[in-house]
Every structure is written in C-alpha cells, then in structure tokens.
Design a protein around this motif. Structure first.
Motif, PDB file in Angstrom:
ATOM      1  N   LYS A   1       0.403  -1.505   0.190  1.00 30.50           N
ATOM      2  CA  LYS A   1      -0.183   0.578  -0.010  1.00 30.50           C
ATOM      3  C   LYS A   1       1.386   1.032  -0.111  1.00 30.50           C
ATOM      4  CE  LYS A   1      -3.979   2.401   2.497  1.00 30.50           C
ATOM      5  NZ  LYS A   1      -4.756   2.189   3.817  1.00 30.50           N
ATOM      6  N   TYR A   2       2.264   1.447   0.705  1.00 33.00           N
ATOM      7  CA  TYR A   2       3.128   2.304   0.572  1.00 33.00           C
ATOM      8  C   TYR A   2       3.675   2.254   0.606  1.00 33.00           C
ATOM      9  CZ  TYR A   2      -0.251   3.746   4.627  1.00 33.00           C
ATOM     10  OH  TYR A   2      -1.720   3.814   4.869  1.00 33.00           O
ATOM     11  N   GLU A   3       4.433   1.186  -0.542  1.00 38.89           N
ATOM     12  CA  GLU A   3       5.218   1.363  -0.945  1.00 38.89           C
ATOM     13  C   GLU A   3       7.190   1.157  -0.685  1.00 38.89           C
ATOM     14  OE1 GLU A   3       5.255   2.895  -4.637  1.00 38.89           O
ATOM     15  OE2 GLU A   3       4.029   2.706  -5.687  1.00 38.89           O
ATOM     16  N   VAL A   4       6.796   0.041   0.534  1.00 39.97           N
ATOM     17  CA  VAL A   4       7.738   0.372   1.321  1.00 39.97           C
ATOM     18  C   VAL A   4       8.681  -1.063   1.389  1.00 39.97           C
ATOM     19  CG1 VAL A   4       8.395  -0.097   4.023  1.00 39.97           C
ATOM     20  CG2 VAL A   4       6.897   1.528   3.040  1.00 39.97           C
ATOM     21  N   PRO A   5       9.835  -1.647   1.246  1.00 40.11           N
ATOM     22  CA  PRO A   5      10.265  -3.149   1.600  1.00 40.11           C
ATOM     23  C   PRO A   5       9.714  -3.903   2.024  1.00 40.11           C
ATOM     24  CG  PRO A   5      11.359  -1.484   0.270  1.00 40.11           C
ATOM     25  CD  PRO A   5      11.098  -0.547   0.702  1.00 40.11           C
ATOM     26  N   TRP A   6      10.139  -4.673   2.716  1.00 39.56           N
ATOM     27  CA  TRP A   6      10.104  -5.502   3.409  1.00 39.56           C
ATOM     28  C   TRP A   6      10.726  -6.888   3.672  1.00 39.56           C
ATOM     29  CZ3 TRP A   6       7.175  -9.870   5.761  1.00 39.56           C
ATOM     30  CH2 TRP A   6       6.109 -10.592   5.224  1.00 39.56           C
ATOM     31  N   ILE A   7      11.175  -7.925   4.905  1.00 38.49           N
ATOM     32  CA  ILE A   7      11.901  -8.588   4.936  1.00 38.49           C
ATOM     33  C   ILE A   7      11.319  -9.667   5.882  1.00 38.49           C
ATOM     34  CG2 ILE A   7      14.366  -9.892   5.195  1.00 38.49           C
ATOM     35  CD1 ILE A   7      15.482  -6.411   4.851  1.00 38.49           C
ATOM     36  N   TYR A   8      10.934 -10.516   4.990  1.00 35.00           N
ATOM     37  CA  TYR A   8      10.539 -12.013   6.375  1.00 35.00           C
ATOM     38  C   TYR A   8      11.548 -12.753   6.458  1.00 35.00           C
ATOM     39  CZ  TYR A   8       8.258 -16.902   6.574  1.00 35.00           C
ATOM     40  OH  TYR A   8       8.396 -17.952   7.240  1.00 35.00           O
ATOM     41  N   GLY A   9      11.163 -13.179   7.755  1.00 30.00           N
ATOM     42  CA  GLY A   9      11.972 -13.936   8.458  1.00 30.00           C
ATOM     43  C   GLY A   9      11.350 -14.783   9.567  1.00 30.00           C
ATOM     44  N   SER A  10      11.638 -15.841  10.007  1.00 26.10           N
ATOM     45  CA  SER A  10      11.103 -17.042  10.739  1.00 26.10           C
ATOM     46  C   SER A  10      12.530 -18.243  10.977  1.00 26.10           C
ATOM     47  CB  SER A  10       9.598 -17.832  10.079  1.00 26.10           C
ATOM     48  OG  SER A  10      10.334 -18.425   9.026  1.00 26.10           O
ATOM     49  N   CYS A  11      11.514 -18.758  12.191  1.00 23.32           N
ATOM     50  CA  CYS A  11      12.639 -19.770  12.765  1.00 23.32           C
ATOM     51  C   CYS A  11      11.924 -20.465  13.867  1.00 23.32           C
ATOM     52  CB  CYS A  11      14.569 -19.571  13.167  1.00 23.32           C
ATOM     53  SG  CYS A  11      13.979 -17.903  14.356  1.00 23.32           S
ATOM     54  N   VAL A  12      12.548 -21.940  13.901  1.00 20.21           N
ATOM     55  CA  VAL A  12      11.731 -22.631  14.894  1.00 20.21           C
ATOM     56  C   VAL A  12      13.095 -24.106  14.436  1.00 20.21           C
ATOM     57  CG1 VAL A  12      10.247 -23.560  13.438  1.00 20.21           C
ATOM     58  CG2 VAL A  12       9.648 -23.873  15.876  1.00 20.21           C
ATOM     59  N   GLY A  13      12.900 -24.891  16.134  1.00 17.34           N
ATOM     60  CA  GLY A  13      14.007 -25.535  16.342  1.00 17.34           C
ATOM     61  C   GLY A  13      15.350 -25.144  15.623  1.00 17.34           C
ATOM     62  N   SER A  14      15.709 -25.510  14.658  1.00 23.38           N
ATOM     63  CA  SER A  14      17.035 -25.333  13.440  1.00 23.38           C
ATOM     64  C   SER A  14      16.700 -24.702  12.561  1.00 23.38           C
ATOM     65  CB  SER A  14      18.463 -26.962  14.020  1.00 23.38           C
ATOM     66  OG  SER A  14      17.402 -28.305  13.302  1.00 23.38           O
ATOM     67  N   TYR A  15      15.682 -25.013  12.439  1.00 25.43           N
ATOM     68  CA  TYR A  15      15.043 -24.554  10.801  1.00 25.43           C
ATOM     69  C   TYR A  15      14.914 -22.688  10.783  1.00 25.43           C
ATOM     70  CZ  TYR A  15      11.608 -23.464   6.905  1.00 25.43           C
ATOM     71  OH  TYR A  15      11.298 -23.093   6.022  1.00 25.43           O
ATOM     72  N   GLY A  16      15.084 -22.130   9.986  1.00 28.03           N
ATOM     73  CA  GLY A  16      14.868 -20.896   9.377  1.00 28.03           C
ATOM     74  C   GLY A  16      14.768 -20.296   7.846  1.00 28.03           C
ATOM     75  N   ALA A  17      13.564 -19.347   8.101  1.00 29.95           N
ATOM     76  CA  ALA A  17      13.652 -19.366   6.574  1.00 29.95           C
ATOM     77  C   ALA A  17      13.538 -17.261   6.397  1.00 29.95           C
ATOM     78  CB  ALA A  17      12.028 -19.644   5.718  1.00 29.95           C
ATOM     79  N   THR A  18      13.833 -16.973   5.093  1.00 31.74           N
ATOM     80  CA  THR A  18      13.912 -15.532   5.014  1.00 31.74           C
ATOM     81  C   THR A  18      14.082 -14.822   3.764  1.00 31.74           C
ATOM     82  OG1 THR A  18      14.812 -13.487   4.882  1.00 31.74           O
ATOM     83  CG2 THR A  18      16.390 -15.316   4.895  1.00 31.74           C
ATOM     84  N   TYR A  19      12.563 -14.124   3.544  1.00 37.28           N
ATOM     85  CA  TYR A  19      12.995 -13.324   2.084  1.00 37.28           C
ATOM     86  C   TYR A  19      12.699 -12.196   1.995  1.00 37.28           C
ATOM     87  CZ  TYR A  19       9.389 -12.740  -2.653  1.00 37.28           C
ATOM     88  OH  TYR A  19       9.461 -12.327  -3.670  1.00 37.28           O
ATOM     89  N   THR A  20      12.821 -11.663   0.981  1.00 40.09           N
ATOM     90  CA  THR A  20      12.887 -10.063   0.947  1.00 40.09           C
ATOM     91  C   THR A  20      11.640  -8.929  -0.639  1.00 40.09           C
ATOM     92  OG1 THR A  20      15.523  -9.531   1.442  1.00 40.09           O
ATOM     93  CG2 THR A  20      14.675  -8.106  -0.279  1.00 40.09           C
TER      94      THR A  20
END
Length: 338
Positions: free
Chosen positions: A139-158
């Motif tokens: 809506k406001y054209e602002v970049p964001w960076i997703y991140g999550s982790c649990v146990g020994s697992y992690g994920a991220t996306y820009t």
C-alpha cells in the motif's frame, strides 16, 4: 571517516556515501523477540538514523536463552520487550533515535509508522501479522524482509513492492498450524543465521544497492546441514489482491484482524478490546488483590489466580496465561474486568 563506523565504511559497497544513507534512514522492526533483538542491535551498531520497535509482549525467563538484548533483571521486572530493548540499545549507541512502542501490531497502529519508514523488518511469530505487513508494504511501497525460525530451521525472503512476488503470491493464504518454539523448541544459531540474512538484505536496501539483493526464498536447517533456495520470479500473480493490478489489501480489512487469539505456541490467550482502553492501575490493583497476588510496573499489571495469570497492559490488551480456550478466557476477562 569517523572511527565508530570506520570498518563498515571500509567495506566498498557501503563506503562513506552508504554510511550517510544508513544514517538518514528509518527502519521499522515489528517484534522484539529473538529476531527483533538481533536485527535491532545490528542496525543500531551500524548507525541507522531512526529505529522504531513494536512489540506487544514482556520479557520472560524462557526468552533469555536466545533474545540477546535482555537480562535477568528485565525478566524479574516483567519489562515490556520494546522498553527493555530501547534501554539496552541506548547504551550501545546514543546517536540513534529509538522509538519503542508497547502495542499490538495492527493496521490502525502501524499505518502512520509505515508511511515514514524506509524498510520493514519482520521479527514476528505469526503469519497473521506478516500478511498485514505484506499489505502495508504494498500500500505504501515500503520494502519488507520476512524471517522465521523454529528448532534448527529458518527461512527468509525479501519483498520489494512492484518488483518481486509478495508473500501472498507465494503462500496464497495464512498458514494454519505447524511447529512453534513452544512445541519444537529453538536453538540460538538458527536465530542468528536468519537475522544475518535479514540484516544483510537490509543494508543492501538502505545503501540502495538493489542489484545485490537476493531474489530467492531461502530456507535452511543448521542442525541437519541442509540449505535450499528457490527462485520466486514466476510466482508473481497479476491477480494477487495484495500486489496485483487490482490491489484491495485484504489483510488490512477489520474483519480479517484477530481480536481474540491464542498466542503462537503458548498456552496464552490475548484479548484486544475493540477500542483503546486506558486502565487506572491503582484502582485495578485494589480490585484484583481480592482475586490473587498482584505485581505491577509502569507498563503492565499482573494478577496470579489459582490456575491462570492475568497480565493487563496500559493500552487495554490482556494476556490470560494458562489456557488456550478462547471462550473460557473471554468469560474470565468479563468476570474480572467487565
């Protein structure tokens, strides 16, 4: 070149110009737990101009294993994480403007902040908030960076509005269920790896080195020595209601926002009044002392009942620890506070 940031400025992609850009930017970090602690500290040490921290929770003993900004004293005092984080970050770099907000991450609370931010970093623990961030980002054209982790697992996306597929394109809808830190645990290296990827992408955005951005959804399992990335370019959908040609931002709609919810992976129900309600803690303490032991600080009041614990925040939100039953939690809420 100032000595404080000299090693960062010697890194050619940053340099003197990049340091000035970092100094002029405003980053919103939503969530001040494990990922939020790591990201906030890295940004403050790097000399970000302004940092806004949003978090609804307070420091507990189980946080100390991986949430690097907090101390035993913070847990003892049940300090809100945003407040405790600001206290520590100001000791690290007094030059940075830090705004700490103890509140729920909801559109009504976030819209004015997002409009002034240059970047949003996701450090939350649930997808409802992430889909709200995704809609606000577009809506406001602002970049964001997703991140999550649990146990020994992690994920991220820009996510870069108008360029990359958004989280809605990739996941289609809010995921339901799955492992949490409460059920699967978590080790701190998983946190630090996700945060390292998030902050590296953040630096690229802040110094405007868009060519260096990673255009993949990255996952890893540090314990089992697994690492995977997949390209997302073809997943962008023109029909997506968050980033497509007809954007309706569905997750900003009031009916799609949780008012009463079980906190992710915790035997705790949060109740959020439909309107902001400021409690008189003096009167509330007198009333609740008849029900159980009461503790308080300037930000919250806690009442220990025989089987549940009530925590009331200044903005009117209530945590009811010791139950996952929303109906029971509501009845208890109205009996004690209604």
């Amino acid at each position: 070149m100032t000595e404080r940031y000299s090693r960062q400025q010697l890194f050619q992609p940053v340099g003197n110009k990049g340091q000035q850009q970092i100094r002029s930017k405003h980053v919103l970090v939503v969530g001040a737990g494990a990922l939020g602690s790591a990201s906030a500290e890295a940004l403050v040490r790097a000399g970000i101009g302004k940092l806004t921290l949003v978090d609804r929770d307070y420091v507990e003993w189980s946080n100390l294993q991986r949430q690097q900004l907090y101390t035993e004293q913070d847990a003892q005092n049940k300090l809100p994480k945003a407040v405790a984080a600001k206290n520590r970050l100001r000791q690290i770099n007094m030059e940075v403007r830090i705004e700490a907000l103890v509140m729920d991450a909801q559109p009504a609370n976030l819209e004015s902040i997002v409009q002034t931010a240059d970047l949003i970093i996701d450090a939350t623990d649930n997808f409802d908030i992430r889909f709200i961030l995704n809609d606000l980002s577009h809506k406001y054209e602002v970049p964001w960076i997703y991140g999550s982790c649990v146990g020994s697992y992690g994920a991220t996306y820009t996510v870069i509005p108008n360029v990359t597929p958004c989280l809605h394109c990739i996941l289609k809808k809010v995921p339901v269920g799955g492992a949490t830190c409460e059920t699967a645990g978590i080790i701190s290296p998983a946190v630090q790896i996700v945060a390292a990827y998030q902050i590296t992408e953040a630096f690229k955005i802040l110094v405007e080195d868009v060519e260096a951005l990673r255009h993949t959804f990255l996952t890893f399992d540090v314990w089992n020595n697994q690492h995977a990335e997949f390209k997302t370019g073809k997943m962008k959908s023109d029909k997506c209601s968050s980033c497509g040609s007809t954007q309706t931002y569905p997750y900003l709609a009031y009916e799609n926002q949780l008012k009463t919810e079980v906190l992710c992976g915790r035997e705790t129900v949060q109740i959020r009044p439909s309107q902001r309600h400021l409690y008189n803690f003096d009167e509330l303490e007198k009333r609740l002392k008849k029900q159980g032991k009461v503790d308080r600080n300037p930000y919250l009041l806690s009442c220990q009942l025989p089987e549940q614990r009530f925590v009331i925040f200044q903005d009117g939100r209530v945590f009811i620890h010791g139950t996952n039953d929303i109906q029971f939690a509501r009845s208890l809420y109205y009996r004690l506070l209604g």
